[in-house]
Design a protein around this motif. Structure first.
Motif, PDB file in Angstrom:
ATOM      1  N   ALA A 120       0.925  -1.163   0.104  1.00 13.13           N
ATOM      2  CA  ALA A 120      -0.246  -0.121   0.026  1.00 13.13           C
ATOM      3  C   ALA A 120       0.908   1.212  -0.088  1.00 13.13           C
ATOM      4  N   ASP A 121       0.383   2.099  -0.738  1.00 13.42           N
ATOM      5  CA  ASP A 121       1.345   3.520  -0.837  1.00 13.42           C
ATOM      6  C   ASP A 121       0.018   4.524  -0.481  1.00 13.42           C
ATOM      7  N   TYR A 122       0.741   5.134   0.879  1.00 14.03           N
ATOM      8  CA  TYR A 122      -0.362   6.185   1.106  1.00 14.03           C
ATOM      9  C   TYR A 122       0.027   7.669   1.036  1.00 14.03           C
ATOM     10  N   ASP A 123       1.301   7.857   0.444  1.00 13.52           N
ATOM     11  CA  ASP A 123       1.673   9.156   0.342  1.00 13.52           C
ATOM     12  C   ASP A 123       0.961  10.230  -0.312  1.00 13.52           C
ATOM     13  N   ARG A 124       0.153   9.669  -1.275  1.00 14.25           N
ATOM     14  CA  ARG A 124      -0.792  10.622  -2.109  1.00 14.25           C
ATOM     15  C   ARG A 124      -1.793  11.143  -1.350  1.00 14.25           C
ATOM     16  N   PHE A 125      -1.978  10.418  -0.288  1.00 15.16           N
ATOM     17  CA  PHE A 125      -3.280  10.844   0.816  1.00 15.16           C
ATOM     18  C   PHE A 125      -2.616  11.123   2.054  1.00 15.16           C
ATOM     19  N   ASN A 126      -1.692  11.767   2.207  1.00 15.05           N
ATOM     20  CA  ASN A 126      -1.165  12.219   3.412  1.00 15.05           C
ATOM     21  C   ASN A 126      -2.137  13.328   4.062  1.00 15.05           C
ATOM     22  N   HIS A 127      -2.602  13.970   3.311  1.00 16.53           N
ATOM     23  CA  HIS A 127      -3.642  15.053   3.537  1.00 16.53           C
ATOM     24  C   HIS A 127      -4.971  14.327   4.255  1.00 16.53           C
ATOM     25  N   ASP A 128      -5.088  13.413   4.320  1.00 10.42           N
ATOM     26  CA  ASP A 128      -6.137  12.783   4.870  1.00 10.42           C
ATOM     27  C   ASP A 128      -5.876  12.813   6.248  1.00 10.42           C
ATOM     28  N   ARG A 129      -4.740  12.662   6.881  1.00  2.00           N
ATOM     29  CA  ARG A 129      -4.469  12.709   8.225  1.00  2.00           C
ATOM     30  C   ARG A 129      -4.346  13.997   8.933  1.00  2.00           C
ATOM     31  N   MET A 130      -4.534  15.135   8.279  1.00  4.95           N
ATOM     32  CA  MET A 130      -4.534  16.401   8.742  1.00  4.95           C
ATOM     33  C   MET A 130      -5.771  16.859   8.926  1.00  4.95           C
ATOM     34  N   PRO A 131      -5.773  17.965   9.811  1.00  5.37           N
ATOM     35  CA  PRO A 131      -7.142  18.569  10.042  1.00  5.37           C
ATOM     36  C   PRO A 131      -7.520  19.433   8.643  1.00  5.37           C
ATOM     37  N   CYS A 132      -9.058  19.361   8.465  1.00  2.11           N
ATOM     38  CA  CYS A 132      -9.351  19.709   7.370  1.00  2.11           C
ATOM     39  C   CYS A 132      -9.127  21.403   7.450  1.00  2.11           C
ATOM     40  N   SER A 133      -8.451  21.852   6.224  1.00  2.00           N
ATOM     41  CA  SER A 133      -8.243  23.374   6.298  1.00  2.00           C
ATOM     42  C   SER A 133      -8.396  23.827   4.780  1.00  2.00           C
ATOM     43  N   GLY A 134      -8.188  25.337   4.850  1.00  2.00           N
ATOM     44  CA  GLY A 134      -8.260  25.860   3.442  1.00  2.00           C
ATOM     45  C   GLY A 134      -9.492  26.043   3.029  1.00  2.00           C
ATOM     46  N   ARG A 135      -9.956  25.742   1.823  1.00  2.00           N
ATOM     47  CA  ARG A 135     -11.245  25.916   1.099  1.00  2.00           C
ATOM     48  C   ARG A 135     -12.332  25.363   2.205  1.00  2.00           C
ATOM     49  N   GLY A 136     -13.321  26.044   2.431  1.00  2.00           N
ATOM     50  CA  GLY A 136     -14.538  25.489   3.318  1.00  2.00           C
ATOM     51  C   GLY A 136     -15.456  24.686   2.356  1.00  2.00           C
ATOM     52  N   ILE A 137     -16.443  24.303   2.854  1.00  2.00           N
ATOM     53  CA  ILE A 137     -17.686  23.789   2.136  1.00  2.00           C
ATOM     54  C   ILE A 137     -18.807  24.415   2.188  1.00  2.00           C
ATOM     55  N   ASP A 138     -19.675  24.187   1.306  1.00  2.00           N
ATOM     56  CA  ASP A 138     -20.891  24.876   1.273  1.00  2.00           C
ATOM     57  C   ASP A 138     -21.737  24.431   1.939  1.00  2.00           C
ATOM     58  N   ARG A 139     -22.103  24.853   3.363  1.00  2.29           N
ATOM     59  CA  ARG A 139     -22.759  24.016   4.150  1.00  2.29           C
ATOM     60  C   ARG A 139     -24.380  24.169   3.893  1.00  2.29           C
ATOM     61  N   ASN A 140     -24.582  25.419   3.540  1.00  5.26           N
ATOM     62  CA  ASN A 140     -25.718  25.925   3.154  1.00  5.26           C
ATOM     63  C   ASN A 140     -26.742  25.014   2.014  1.00  5.26           C
ATOM     64  N   ALA A 141     -25.827  24.922   0.987  1.00  8.30           N
ATOM     65  CA  ALA A 141     -26.163  24.050  -0.373  1.00  8.30           C
ATOM     66  C   ALA A 141     -26.480  22.630   0.032  1.00  8.30           C
ATOM     67  N   LEU A 142     -25.469  22.267   0.929  1.00  7.05           N
ATOM     68  CA  LEU A 142     -25.693  20.696   1.266  1.00  7.05           C
ATOM     69  C   LEU A 142     -26.747  20.619   2.493  1.00  7.05           C
ATOM     70  N   GLN A 143     -26.893  21.242   3.250  1.00  8.70           N
ATOM     71  CA  GLN A 143     -28.221  21.095   4.083  1.00  8.70           C
ATOM     72  C   GLN A 143     -29.522  21.345   3.152  1.00  8.70           C
ATOM     73  N   ALA A 144     -29.418  22.183   2.274  1.00 10.51           N
ATOM     74  CA  ALA A 144     -30.727  22.370   1.655  1.00 10.51           C
ATOM     75  C   ALA A 144     -31.175  21.091   0.727  1.00 10.51           C
ATOM     76  N   VAL A 145     -29.972  20.645   0.126  1.00 11.36           N
ATOM     77  CA  VAL A 145     -30.494  19.377  -0.704  1.00 11.36           C
ATOM     78  C   VAL A 145     -30.689  18.212   0.029  1.00 11.36           C
ATOM     79  N   LEU A 146     -30.014  18.206   1.326  1.00 13.93           N
ATOM     80  CA  LEU A 146     -30.062  16.990   2.185  1.00 13.93           C
ATOM     81  C   LEU A 146     -31.499  17.279   2.748  1.00 13.93           C
TER      82      LEU A 146
END
Length: 219
Positions: A120-146
């Motif tokens: 298994a090679d994990y290097d491409r996905f090292n960011h998986d193990r870091m706190p989510c940062s940078g660009r946020g998500i559109d919670r309003n759009a997600l909540q509306a469709v959900l």
């Protein structure tokens, strides 16, 4: 690999035992409960419980392929056993906590185990193990469709709980629990990052909502 992941695991195994499962999606910080009853996977659980306790969850390319060792997608997710119990019937009940995605470099061709193992090679996905940062998500759009999707399905959500989740926990949890097809789950798994996964999640929920609405109209 020496970085410490969210579960506290300090090292991810280079040779990873895998559990192929159609329709199973495991993502970082998510938890996947499994009942293990097939002898080769009971062997797998016993072996990893004596060591790193890490298993790779990966999907066959063809859903429910009857082959004993079906062809697999190249990307899966490693999870650590965080809960283990043995049912009186003899089956194992485990819960995996997602740690990091991996890419299969190669499958171990000669092995002494009944279960499959990959390099298994994990290097491409090292960011998986870091706190989510940078660009946020559109919670309003997600909540509306959900919200609209759940109304069509006559389901309810604990909005207070959902609103208190961090972006990565929210998106990964919804991706895991929503009733998507195996191919759609694989697409969510392979999304580059959490904001991209959020956009795909919104698109998939919108399509499911439209399909559900159409089906109800035709009935």
């Amino acid at each position: 690999m020496s970085d410490q992941g969210p579960s506290g695991l300090e090292e991810l195994p280079a040779v990873l035992p895998i559990f192929p499962l159609t329709g199973a999606l495991l993502l970082t910080t998510g938890q996947l409960p499994l009942n293990v009853f097939e002898p080769r996977y009971m062997d797998l659980v016993r072996d990893v419980m004596e060591g790193h306790r890490v298993i790779g969850i990966i999907q066959p390319k063809v859903p429910n392929d009857p082959a004993h060792e079906p062809d697999l997608y190249s990307i899966g997710c490693a999870g650590k056993i965080c809960e283990f119990s043995e049912h009186p019937s003899g089956i194992y009940q485990i819960t995996l906590e997602g740690i990091c995605r991996f890419q299969v470099q190669q499958e171990i061709p000669e092995r002494t185990t009944l279960y499959r193992q990959v390099v298994a090679d994990y290097d491409r996905f090292n960011h998986d193990r870091m706190p989510c940062s940078g660009r946020g998500i559109d919670r309003n759009a997600l909540q509306a469709v959900l919200k609209h999707f759940l109304e069509l399905e006559n389901e309810e959500a604990d909005w207070e709980m959902l609103n208190h989740l961090e972006d990565d926990n929210l998106i990964n949890s919804l991706s895991m629990i929503c009733p998507f097809s195996p191919a759609e789950k694989q697409a969510l798994l392979e999304a580059e990052n959490v904001p991209d996964r959020c956009k795909l999640l919104i698109d998939l929920l919108t399509m499911m909502m439209q399909q559900s609405s159409t089906n109800k109209t035709l009935q």
